[in-house]
Design a protein around this motif. Sequence first.
Motif, PDB file in Angstrom:
ATOM      1  N   SER A  83       0.825  -1.199   0.000  1.00 29.58           N
ATOM      2  CA  SER A  83       0.000   0.000   0.000  1.00 29.58           C
ATOM      3  C   SER A  83       0.865   1.256   0.000  1.00 29.58           C
ATOM      4  O   SER A  83       0.568   2.238  -0.685  1.00 29.58           O
ATOM      5  N   ALA A  86       2.163   2.784  -3.221  1.00 33.12           N
ATOM      6  CA  ALA A  86       1.245   3.567  -4.055  1.00 33.12           C
ATOM      7  C   ALA A  86       1.780   4.980  -4.281  1.00 33.12           C
ATOM      8  O   ALA A  86       1.507   5.589  -5.318  1.00 33.12           O
ATOM      9  N   ARG A  87       2.542   5.502  -3.308  1.00 27.78           N
ATOM     10  CA  ARG A  87       3.115   6.838  -3.487  1.00 27.78           C
ATOM     11  C   ARG A  87       4.072   6.864  -4.671  1.00 27.78           C
ATOM     12  O   ARG A  87       4.063   7.789  -5.470  1.00 27.78           O
ATOM     13  N   ALA A  89       4.045   4.809  -7.164  1.00 26.15           N
ATOM     14  CA  ALA A  89       3.248   4.607  -8.369  1.00 26.15           C
ATOM     15  C   ALA A  89       2.626   5.927  -8.830  1.00 26.15           C
ATOM     16  O   ALA A  89       2.598   6.225 -10.037  1.00 26.15           O
ATOM     17  N   GLU A  90       2.152   6.718  -7.874  1.00 27.87           N
ATOM     18  CA  GLU A  90       1.571   8.012  -8.224  1.00 27.87           C
ATOM     19  C   GLU A  90       2.634   8.954  -8.786  1.00 27.87           C
ATOM     20  O   GLU A  90       2.362   9.752  -9.683  1.00 27.87           O
TER      21      GLU A  90
END
Length: 265
Positions: A83, A86-87, A89-90
């Motif tokens: 999780s 996700a940073r 990925a962004e």
Amino acid sequence: MTGDSVLLERADGVAVLTLNRPSAKNAIDIPTTDALVAALRSLRTDDDIHAVVLTGAGGDFCAGGDVKGMADGGSRTVEQRRSGMARYAELARALAALDKPLIAAVDGVAFGAGLSMALYADIVLVSTRARLAMVFHRIGLVPDVGAWYQLPRVVGMQRAKELIYSAREFGAEEALRMNLALEALAPEALMPRAMELARSLANASPTAFSLSKRALSATLQSDLETMLDMEASSQAIALSSAYFREAIRRFAAKEPAQFRWPNKD
């Protein structure tokens, strides 16, 4: 200004994004990553900005992720760590989505996620003292910020495998030979050259640039017929732009073109 760890300056249609953690060689921690994503998203929709320069403060580009911060999270589960990724990925998505010219001015170290970020630039300039590496395997990690996707498209699959598997360091001249960088410059000439190119690109047609950047991003996963169809649609849009009409007027009037590419001295 976006925060202490990321500086954002705007002038004459060009934005300069500076990673500003020089004591940590500009390694990206959670606040820095979030600030970068926010800045990139804001620049994408800022009609006054036509080119972006990404660089680092204090003589380094970016040493990668904040390894100390990663170690401090030792009690987190696999699910929690996934999780948290996700940073990154962004950040990858924000870099890829920027449909304006992006120039990376790479001085000093560009390790791990730092090198991954540079791969998204339309033009990479390196200083002669630059040190680059896909360092992830040295500490038992895998490439992030989309490097598995970007690196083979920049240097080819075999070279990408070698750089990732070996985690070795390489310098400016090798970056030029493998087409990872366009030019190598003395450290003091790096930012002036980046700004020169950015100002030139800021005078190009934003419509034509955005269309070309999107097409080039798609072409390696596409086929000729798809690209010819994209070409026809894109050219129809470009031919309808105010920039094209002004370019034709200047040509007919024998006036200087709005867009000129600066030669390297």
